[in-house]
Design a protein around this motif. Sequence first.
Motif, PDB file in Angstrom:
ATOM      1  N   GLN A   1       0.827  -1.202   0.000  1.00 59.29           N
ATOM      2  CA  GLN A   1       0.000   0.000   0.000  1.00 59.29           C
ATOM      3  C   GLN A   1       0.866   1.260   0.000  1.00 59.29           C
ATOM      4  O   GLN A   1       1.941   1.277   0.577  1.00 59.29           O
ATOM      5  CB  GLN A   1      -0.885   0.035   1.255  1.00 59.29           C
TER       6      GLN A   1
ATOM      7  N   LEU B   1       0.724   4.906   1.420  1.00 56.49           N
ATOM      8  CA  LEU B   1      -0.013   5.718   2.383  1.00 56.49           C
ATOM      9  C   LEU B   1       0.348   7.192   2.211  1.00 56.49           C
ATOM     10  O   LEU B   1       1.519   7.542   2.080  1.00 56.49           O
ATOM     11  CB  LEU B   1       0.327   5.287   3.810  1.00 56.49           C
TER      12      LEU B   1
ATOM     13  N   GLY C   1      -2.217   8.086   6.652  1.00 58.81           N
ATOM     14  CA  GLY C   1      -3.371   7.229   6.488  1.00 58.81           C
ATOM     15  C   GLY C   1      -4.144   7.199   7.798  1.00 58.81           C
ATOM     16  O   GLY C   1      -4.411   8.226   8.402  1.00 58.81           O
TER      17      GLY C   1
END
Length: 192
Positions: free
Chosen positions: A96, A98, A124
């Motif tokens: 991911q 962020l 995040g």
Amino acid sequence: MINKWKRGFFLLLGLNALIVILLISLIFIPADKNGKIHPGVPNNNSVSFEVTSNKDDLNRLINQYIKKEAGDSPVEYSVRLENEVELYGAIQFFSQELDLKLTFKPEALENGDLVLKQQSISLGSLHLPVSYVLKFIKENYKLPNGVDIQPNDKLIYVNMQQLKLKSDVKIKANRFDLIKDDIGFTILVPIE
């Protein structure tokens, strides 16, 4: 009668001597600080200019400088001046990416450098220690020379004189009040 002439002669001689001493002292005493003549040795290495700016102009200049200095760095970031200094970027966390936002309170030091004291962080929905995020930025973001991240102190120290500028021009921060939009610098231009 000779006594009067003698006294008058010495009085006139004394008055002339006083006027000569006064004139000589006025010639050799430097003008005050508000005058046009400033005593002391001039700095022959550079010429200084006082510059004032605003947040909008500095935002454009800072991000152009960052883009130029970052070059082919895989991590992109930007800085935005609002009521605080805001740093935007992204951090890879497993698979991911962020979004990262750090805010700093700027302070211009007497030596012309800037200190950015960390105020808040958003990454995040994760809550990570500020020192960890600053350490990550220090190790992974390509920062310009003169920018020193100090994770344990939760601040960024910007040595304005070490920033690489064209023609060896140096900058000193005089004022950096973002709330009042009162930003002032001294630009030092080297001369031969």
